[in-house]
Design a protein around this motif. Structure first.
Motif, PDB file in Angstrom:
ATOM      1  N   ASP A 153       0.902  -1.300  -0.126  1.00 51.55           N
ATOM      2  CA  ASP A 153      -0.072   0.341   0.341  1.00 51.55           C
ATOM      3  C   ASP A 153       0.846   1.130   0.576  1.00 51.55           C
ATOM      4  N   LYS A 161       1.360   2.196  -7.413  1.00 48.47           N
ATOM      5  CA  LYS A 161       0.677   1.908  -8.718  1.00 48.47           C
ATOM      6  C   LYS A 161       0.047   2.659  -9.381  1.00 48.47           C
ATOM      7  N   ASP A 162      -0.512   3.487  -8.948  1.00 45.84           N
ATOM      8  CA  ASP A 162      -1.827   4.574  -9.290  1.00 45.84           C
ATOM      9  C   ASP A 162      -1.070   6.040  -9.913  1.00 45.84           C
ATOM     10  N   LYS A 201     -10.088  -6.177  -6.600  1.00 45.88           N
ATOM     11  CA  LYS A 201      -9.861  -5.426  -5.451  1.00 45.88           C
ATOM     12  C   LYS A 201     -10.512  -7.347  -5.117  1.00 45.88           C
ATOM     13  N   ALA A 202     -10.516  -7.463  -3.763  1.00 43.34           N
ATOM     14  CA  ALA A 202     -10.972  -8.394  -2.861  1.00 43.34           C
ATOM     15  C   ALA A 202     -12.310  -8.968  -4.071  1.00 43.34           C
ATOM     16  N   PRO A 203     -12.276 -10.819  -4.718  1.00 44.00           N
ATOM     17  CA  PRO A 203     -12.592 -10.813  -5.142  1.00 44.00           C
ATOM     18  C   PRO A 203     -14.724 -11.218  -5.009  1.00 44.00           C
ATOM     19  N   ARG A 248     -11.470 -14.405 -13.991  1.00 39.87           N
ATOM     20  CA  ARG A 248     -11.592 -13.150 -13.712  1.00 39.87           C
ATOM     21  C   ARG A 248     -10.092 -12.550 -14.151  1.00 39.87           C
ATOM     22  N   ASN A 258      -3.719  -3.385 -12.141  1.00 36.27           N
ATOM     23  CA  ASN A 258      -3.604  -2.840 -11.064  1.00 36.27           C
ATOM     24  C   ASN A 258      -3.536  -3.639 -10.220  1.00 36.27           C
ATOM     25  N   ARG A 259      -3.056  -3.980  -9.324  1.00 37.74           N
ATOM     26  CA  ARG A 259      -2.429  -5.801  -8.782  1.00 37.74           C
ATOM     27  C   ARG A 259      -3.318  -6.537  -9.545  1.00 37.74           C
ATOM     28  N   ASP A 292      -3.593 -13.406  -5.531  1.00 37.31           N
ATOM     29  CA  ASP A 292      -3.887 -14.696  -5.207  1.00 37.31           C
ATOM     30  C   ASP A 292      -2.289 -15.860  -4.137  1.00 37.31           C
ATOM     31  N   VAL A 327      -1.429 -11.634  -0.646  1.00 41.87           N
ATOM     32  CA  VAL A 327      -2.911 -11.003   1.023  1.00 41.87           C
ATOM     33  C   VAL A 327      -3.464 -12.757   1.036  1.00 41.87           C
ATOM     34  N   ASP A 342      -6.673   4.142   3.735  1.00 41.24           N
ATOM     35  CA  ASP A 342      -7.671   2.824   4.777  1.00 41.24           C
ATOM     36  C   ASP A 342      -6.773   2.940   5.102  1.00 41.24           C
ATOM     37  N   LYS A 395      -2.258  -4.391   6.932  1.00 39.68           N
ATOM     38  CA  LYS A 395      -1.019  -4.972   6.627  1.00 39.68           C
ATOM     39  C   LYS A 395       0.385  -4.290   6.185  1.00 39.68           C
TER      40      LYS A 395
HETATM   41  P1  ATP Z   1      -5.710   2.168  -3.203  1.00 40.07           P
HETATM   42  O1  ATP Z   1      -4.143   2.725  -3.771  1.00 40.07           O
HETATM   43  O2  ATP Z   1      -6.320   3.408  -4.305  1.00 40.07           O
HETATM   44  O3  ATP Z   1      -5.720   2.100  -2.330  1.00 40.07           O
HETATM   45  P2  ATP Z   1      -5.581  -0.820  -4.189  1.00 40.07           P
HETATM   46  O4  ATP Z   1      -5.268  -1.110  -5.356  1.00 40.07           O
HETATM   47  O5  ATP Z   1      -5.404  -0.633  -2.764  1.00 40.07           O
HETATM   48  O6  ATP Z   1      -5.898   0.350  -4.086  1.00 40.07           O
HETATM   49  P3  ATP Z   1      -8.428  -0.806  -2.665  1.00 40.07           P
HETATM   50  O7  ATP Z   1      -9.441  -1.207  -3.157  1.00 40.07           O
HETATM   51  O8  ATP Z   1      -7.574   0.122  -1.104  1.00 40.07           O
HETATM   52  O9  ATP Z   1      -7.153  -0.748  -3.742  1.00 40.07           O
HETATM   53  O10 ATP Z   1      -8.188  -2.881  -1.748  1.00 40.07           O
HETATM   54  C1  ATP Z   1      -8.004  -3.617  -2.572  1.00 40.07           C
HETATM   55  C2  ATP Z   1      -8.156  -4.869  -2.476  1.00 40.07           C
HETATM   56  O11 ATP Z   1      -7.900  -5.741  -3.041  1.00 40.07           O
HETATM   57  C3  ATP Z   1      -6.691  -5.376  -1.507  1.00 40.07           C
HETATM   58  O12 ATP Z   1      -6.505  -4.451   0.073  1.00 40.07           O
HETATM   59  C4  ATP Z   1      -5.695  -5.926  -2.365  1.00 40.07           C
HETATM   60  O13 ATP Z   1      -4.866  -7.121  -1.434  1.00 40.07           O
HETATM   61  C5  ATP Z   1      -7.832  -6.934  -2.036  1.00 40.07           C
HETATM   62  N1  ATP Z   1      -7.306  -7.936  -3.171  1.00 40.07           N
HETATM   63  C6  ATP Z   1      -6.422  -7.932  -4.444  1.00 40.07           C
HETATM   64  N2  ATP Z   1      -7.007  -9.597  -4.380  1.00 40.07           N
HETATM   65  C7  ATP Z   1      -7.536  -9.815  -3.806  1.00 40.07           C
HETATM   66  C8  ATP Z   1      -8.276 -11.582  -3.936  1.00 40.07           C
HETATM   67  N3  ATP Z   1      -7.136 -12.323  -5.318  1.00 40.07           N
HETATM   68  N4  ATP Z   1      -8.128 -12.160  -2.936  1.00 40.07           N
HETATM   69  C9  ATP Z   1      -8.258 -11.338  -1.785  1.00 40.07           C
HETATM   70  N5  ATP Z   1      -8.025  -9.831  -1.562  1.00 40.07           N
HETATM   71  C10 ATP Z   1      -7.734  -9.357  -2.457  1.00 40.07           C
END
Ligand code: ATP
Ligand code: MG
Length: 264
Positions: free
Chosen positions: A62, A66-67, A88-90, A102, A117-118, A123, A126, A189, A195
């Protein structure tokens, strides 16, 4: 900074997040501008010929940047030819499928630059650190990922993966900035603090990713990312070099264009 050779063991403590190579900031910034012009032309060739595609994968802790890297590197590029996917989280539906389902839906079609972006690497990051699936499940995923990336590569997709490497002190500063500046509050956040506590476990998980999934056909770049200008320069250079190497051309002109007179 490319990972030395496929499958050599990566120790992140040997990679200085503060590194800035031999280049001065102003020279790096000027180079990024020039490279962006070249990137525009390369992308037009990629798009118009419609034969190959490019996939850029961004992973970082974090506040790793990336952005802003995506914004900086791709600004000015024809948006019609770029597809950005943020993972994001699935969802429930996504969890009801295999972990690459996906991801596969978002890979770039021929002619396009795809940006993740991620990515599928979450998988084994996290998911591993938080024990979201049993060890026996995530253990197998390194091979699944390598096979998946080989499939993309064999289908005409060039893959470049970037791990933006910041250190713990830099993350602290960037979090503090987000708290201090009202315009940045939306980026903060509370969950990111949990984390941060797991930093060492994440570094270990990243080291395994960078070791086991660094292949000839889909190399990782460990980008020193404490200094934003150097990070942008490294990423931009790697992308332009890769695209130069893709041997891209505008499509052949149709025969007889010389003789055409546009009617009044
Ligand atoms: P920002 O920089 O804006 O915070 P971000 O990529 O951290 O962008 P968020 O919405 O804050 O976006 O977080 C996305 C979350 O989704 C992250 O914590 C990431 O670890 C989680 N995530 C992504 N893929 C998976 C996955 N396959 N399983 C569980 N969590 C996931
Ligand atoms: Mg976040």
């Amino acid at each position: 900074m490319i990972v030395p050779s496929p499958l050599s063991k990566v120790h992140l403590k040997n990679f200085d997040a503060n590194a800035k190579g031999d280049i001065k900031r102003e020279d790096a910034e000027a180079a990024v501008k020039e490279l962006r012009d070249e990137l525009k032309t390369l992308q037009e060739k990629l798009y118009s010929s419609g034969e190959k595609s490019l996939l850029l994968v961004f992973q970082a802790m974090d506040a790793g940047g990336k952005d802003s890297t995506i914004k900086k590197v791709l600004s000015g590029i024809n948006p019609q030819g770029v597809h950005v996917a943020s993972f994001k989280a699935p969802s429930k539906e996504e969890l009801d499928h295999d972990f690459l389902w996906r991801i596969h839906q978002e890979v770039p079609a021929k002619g396009y630059i795809g940006v993740f972006n991620r990515s599928h690497y979450e998988d084994v990051l996290v998911v591993r650190v938080d024990n979201l699936v049993p060890v026996s499940v995530w253990r197998e995923r390194y091979d699944h990922i390598n096979n998946f990336e080989k499939l993309l590569y064999d289908s005409g997709t060039r893959i470049l993966k970037f791990y933006l490497h910041i250190d713990r002190d830099e993350q602290k500063e960037r979090f503090q900035d987000r708290l201090d500046e009202p315009d940045k509050h939306w980026k903060f956040d509370i969950k990111d603090l949990a984390k941060r506590e797991q930093w060492d476990a994440y570094m270990q998980a990243y080291e395994e990713v960078l070791t086991r999934c660094n292949t000839e056909y889909a190399p990782w770049h460990i980008v020193p990312a404490n200094r934003k200008w150097y990070r942008n320069y490294v990423v931009m250079t790697a992308i332009v070099n890769a695209m130069r190497d893709m041997d891209l051309h505008f499509p052949e002109a149709q025969a007889g264009l010389d003789n055409i007179v546009i009617p009044d």
